[in-house]
Scaffold this motif. Structure first.
Motif, PDB file in Angstrom:
ATOM      1  N   GLU A 132      -5.726  -8.081   8.974  1.00 25.17           N
ATOM      2  CA  GLU A 132      -4.731  -9.289   9.035  1.00 25.17           C
ATOM      3  C   GLU A 132      -3.947  -9.652   7.590  1.00 25.17           C
ATOM      4  OE1 GLU A 132      -5.130 -11.568  10.901  1.00 25.17           O
ATOM      5  OE2 GLU A 132      -5.824 -10.820  12.317  1.00 25.17           O
ATOM      6  N   PRO A 133      -4.462  -9.267   6.155  1.00 24.81           N
ATOM      7  CA  PRO A 133      -3.325  -9.763   5.185  1.00 24.81           C
ATOM      8  C   PRO A 133      -1.867  -8.488   5.400  1.00 24.81           C
ATOM      9  CG  PRO A 133      -5.774  -9.515   4.378  1.00 24.81           C
ATOM     10  CD  PRO A 133      -5.183  -8.928   5.759  1.00 24.81           C
ATOM     11  N   GLU A 134      -2.371  -7.682   6.135  1.00 29.11           N
ATOM     12  CA  GLU A 134      -1.071  -6.212   6.637  1.00 29.11           C
ATOM     13  C   GLU A 134      -0.511  -6.730   7.310  1.00 29.11           C
ATOM     14  OE1 GLU A 134      -3.113  -1.853   5.268  1.00 29.11           O
ATOM     15  OE2 GLU A 134      -3.579  -2.935   7.341  1.00 29.11           O
ATOM     16  N   ILE A 135      -0.703  -7.680   8.181  1.00 30.41           N
ATOM     17  CA  ILE A 135       0.072  -7.991   9.210  1.00 30.41           C
ATOM     18  C   ILE A 135       0.482  -9.368   8.769  1.00 30.41           C
ATOM     19  CG2 ILE A 135      -0.132  -9.158  11.226  1.00 30.41           C
ATOM     20  CD1 ILE A 135      -2.354  -8.239  11.710  1.00 30.41           C
TER      21      ILE A 135
ATOM     22  N   HIS B  57       0.033   8.319   8.452  1.00 28.89           N
ATOM     23  CA  HIS B  57      -0.798   6.506   9.530  1.00 28.89           C
ATOM     24  C   HIS B  57      -0.862   6.030  10.726  1.00 28.89           C
ATOM     25  CE1 HIS B  57      -2.294   6.539   5.279  1.00 28.89           C
ATOM     26  NE2 HIS B  57      -0.857   6.707   5.151  1.00 28.89           N
ATOM     27  N   PRO B  58      -1.071   6.789  11.576  1.00 30.61           N
ATOM     28  CA  PRO B  58      -0.475   6.237  13.125  1.00 30.61           C
ATOM     29  C   PRO B  58      -0.774   5.175  13.959  1.00 30.61           C
ATOM     30  CG  PRO B  58      -3.247   7.950  13.023  1.00 30.61           C
ATOM     31  CD  PRO B  58      -1.971   7.499  11.839  1.00 30.61           C
ATOM     32  N   PHE B  59      -1.770   3.843  13.062  1.00 30.06           N
ATOM     33  CA  PHE B  59      -1.642   2.652  14.130  1.00 30.06           C
ATOM     34  C   PHE B  59      -1.645   1.934  12.837  1.00 30.06           C
ATOM     35  CE2 PHE B  59      -5.744   5.686  15.697  1.00 30.06           C
ATOM     36  CZ  PHE B  59      -5.019   5.210  17.034  1.00 30.06           C
ATOM     37  N   ALA B  60      -1.269   2.189  12.058  1.00 29.68           N
ATOM     38  CA  ALA B  60      -0.672   0.924  10.499  1.00 29.68           C
ATOM     39  C   ALA B  60       0.252   0.219  10.693  1.00 29.68           C
ATOM     40  CB  ALA B  60       0.146   2.324   9.134  1.00 29.68           C
ATOM     41  N   THR B  61       0.362  -0.599  10.949  1.00 31.23           N
ATOM     42  CA  THR B  61       1.751  -1.694  10.626  1.00 31.23           C
ATOM     43  C   THR B  61       2.987  -1.175   9.276  1.00 31.23           C
ATOM     44  OG1 THR B  61       1.961  -4.292  10.862  1.00 31.23           O
ATOM     45  CG2 THR B  61       0.476  -3.574   9.222  1.00 31.23           C
ATOM     46  N   LEU B  62       4.287  -1.878  10.048  1.00 31.41           N
ATOM     47  CA  LEU B  62       5.073  -1.881   9.199  1.00 31.41           C
ATOM     48  C   LEU B  62       4.695  -1.893   8.043  1.00 31.41           C
ATOM     49  CD1 LEU B  62       8.288  -1.537   9.149  1.00 31.41           C
ATOM     50  CD2 LEU B  62       8.165  -4.057   8.956  1.00 31.41           C
ATOM     51  N   SER B  63       4.651  -3.122   7.621  1.00 26.93           N
ATOM     52  CA  SER B  63       4.395  -2.987   5.840  1.00 26.93           C
ATOM     53  C   SER B  63       3.635  -1.622   5.608  1.00 26.93           C
ATOM     54  CB  SER B  63       4.044  -4.616   5.323  1.00 26.93           C
ATOM     55  OG  SER B  63       2.475  -5.002   5.947  1.00 26.93           O
TER      56      SER B  63
END
Length: 391
Positions: free
Chosen positions: A24-27, A245-251
Motif C-alpha cells: 500500500e505505501p508503494e502504491i 523486479h517484475p511485479f514492482a510498481t513505478l515508485s
C-alpha cells in the motif's frame, strides 16, 4: 501475469531479485509520483500526437512513392517497410524530439544514389519539408528534417530482396546478408523493439523510463553527444531494473534504479540478454576480449555489442556521482514524499567554476544547423583530449 500463475525462471540474464507485489505505501508513492509528472512534466498533448501521426502517414506515402519510382520494369508488387522506433515507439518522447524512423527497402535502392541523392532531392522539392540535412559519415547515416513542422530523422536499410515479403519479420531477418550500413541502420530500430519485448511490464517500464529521462535531462545527462547516455542506454538500464523486479510498481522501480546503479560494480556489463546466445556467429561483446570497456551497456539484438564503448573514465565518474545524488534524493522522498525534488535542475554553475563555453554562428539557419552538427561531431574528440590531459 496473474497472481496465481507460475513464475518464470528469469526475465533476463539472472533470476529476479524480488517477486514481491506492491504494498500500500508503494502504491501511494506511485500515485504521488504520477501526480507530479502529470502536473509538472505532462505528456504530449492530443494535438501534438495528431500532428506527429499525420506527418508519419505522409512520410510513409512519400517513401512508398519514392521506391516505386525507382523500381525496374518487370518487378511487380514492390513495396517498402516504414515505421517509427526509438523514444516515439516507447512513448517517452517530447514533441520537439526528432522521431526516429526507418525505411526498409529492396535491393535495387541503395544508400548512396537511391537514398542520399534521389530521396534527398525529392524531399528538397517539397514545400512542407524544412531544415533538411544529411549526415553520412557515421555508423548509422541518416537524414533529418521537419515535415509540416514535425521533426523527423530517417535511416535506410536495403534488404537482399527485389520484393520485400509482406510477412517480413523484423526479428527473424538474416542480418548476415546485409551490407554493414544497412545492418547498423536495421539494428538501431530492432534494439527498441527488443527492449520492449524483454521487459516484464511494458506500462511500468515506459513510465519509469520517462521518469528517469526527465531526471537525466534536469541534470544535463541526456546526451550521448557529449559522452553521457543516449535514449537506448537509459532504456536498457531501466529495463534491467524492471527485469529484476517484475511485479514492482513505478515508485519501487525508480527507487531501485538509483539504489542499484549508485553502487554498480563497473565494468560489470548491464545487459538484458546473454550475448553468447547469438545464433548468427557474428562477433559479439565478450568480457574477455573487451576487457578495456569502462561502462559496458550491451545491445540486446544480435550481434550484441557495447553501445557505450566510447565511455571515458570521467564519464563514469560523473554518472556514478549523479546516480548517488539520485539515490540520496530518493531516500529523502521515502520520508517526505516530495517527488518534485528529484527533478530540480542541477546547479551546474555552482558546481563548476571552470568550464568551456562554445558559441556557433552562421549567416543562415540552414548553415547553422550544418555547423552545429559538425561541432557536435567534433565535441567528443575535444572532450577526449581534455580528459587525456587532465585525467
Amino acid at each position: 501475469m496473474a497472481r496465481g500463475s507460475s513464475r518464470p525462471e528469469n526475465f533476463g540474464v539472472t533470476k529476479p531479485r524480488s517477486y514481491a507485489y506492491p504494498t500500500e505505501p508503494e502504491i501511494h508513492n506511485t500515485c504521488n509520483l504520477l501526480e507530479v509528472l502529470d502536473q509538472h512534466h505532462p505528456c504530449k498533448s492530443a494535438e501534438e500526437r495528431f500532428l506527429q501521426s499525420s506527418a508519419l502517414d505522409k512520410l510513409n506515402k512519400i517513401v512508398q512513392d519514392w521506391v516505386k519510382e525507382l523500381t525496374p520494369r518487370g518487378i511487380k508488387e514492390v513495396n517498402a517497410i516504414f515505421f517509427a522506433f526509438g523514444s516515439y515507439f516507447l512513448q517517452v518522447d517530447e514533441f520537439a524530439d526528432p522521431i526516429d524512423t526507418i525505411c526498409i527497402g529492396p535491393s535495387f535502392v541503395d544508400h548512396e544514389h537511391g537514398f542520399f541523392k534521389i530521396f534527398h532531392d525529392k524531399m528538397c522539392q517539397m514545400n512542407e519539408v524544412t531544415r533538411l540535412k544529411s549526415v553520412r559519415n557515421t555508423n548509422v547515416p541518416f537524414m533529418e528534417f521537419k515535415l509540416d513542422g514535425v521533426p523527423i530523422k530517417i535511416v535506410y536499410a536495403s534488404l537482399p530482396y527485389s520484393v520485400i515479403p509482406f510477412n517480413f519479420d523484423l526479428h527473424q531477418a538474416n542480418v548476415l546478408s546485409m551490407d554493414d550500413v544497412s545492418r547498423n541502420s536495421f539494428d538501431a530500430c530492432r534494439v527498441t523493439n527488443e527492449i520492449y519485448r524483454l521487459v516484464p511490464c511494458n506500462k511500468t517500464f515506459t513510465i519509469a523510463l520517462r521518469t528517469v529521462k526527465i531526471w537525466a535531462k534536469s541534470r544535463g545527462l541526456l546526451s550521448n553527444v557529449i559522452g553521457f547516455l543516449g535514449d537506448c542506454d537509459w532504456a536498457i538500464l531501466v529495463g534491467r531494473i524492471c527485469q529484476a523486479h517484475p511485479f514492482a510498481t513505478l515508485s519501487t522501480i525508480v527507487f531501485e534504479f538509483f539504489s542499484i546503479f549508485s553502487v554498480w560494480f563497473w565494468p560489470n556489463p548491464v545487459m538484458l540478454v546473454d550475448p553468447r546466445s547469438d545464433p548468427h556467429r557474428l562477433p559479439v561483446w565478450d568480457p574477455h576480449t573487451n576487457r578495456n570497456d569502462i561502462m559496458p551497456i550491451i545491445s540486446p539484438v544480435f550481434p550484441c555489442k557495447n553501445i557505450r564503448a566510447d565511455a571515458s573514465a570521467s564519464t563514469l565518474r560523473d554518472m556514478i556521482y549523479h546516480f548517488k545524488c539520485g539515490y540520496e534524493q530518493c531516500k529523502l522522498i521515502k520520508v517526505n514524499n516530495n517527488w518534485r525534488d528529484l527533478f530540480m535542475p542541477y546547479k551546474f554553475f555552482e558546481e563548476y567554476i571552470r568550464y568551456v563555453h562554445i558559441d556557433l554562428t552562421a549567416d543562415t539557419e540552414q548553415k547553422l544547423e550544418l555547423w552545429k552538427k559538425i561541432g557536435e561531431s567534433e565535441l567528443l574528440v575535444l572532450i577526449s583530449k581534455v580528459v587525456l590531459i587532465l585525467g
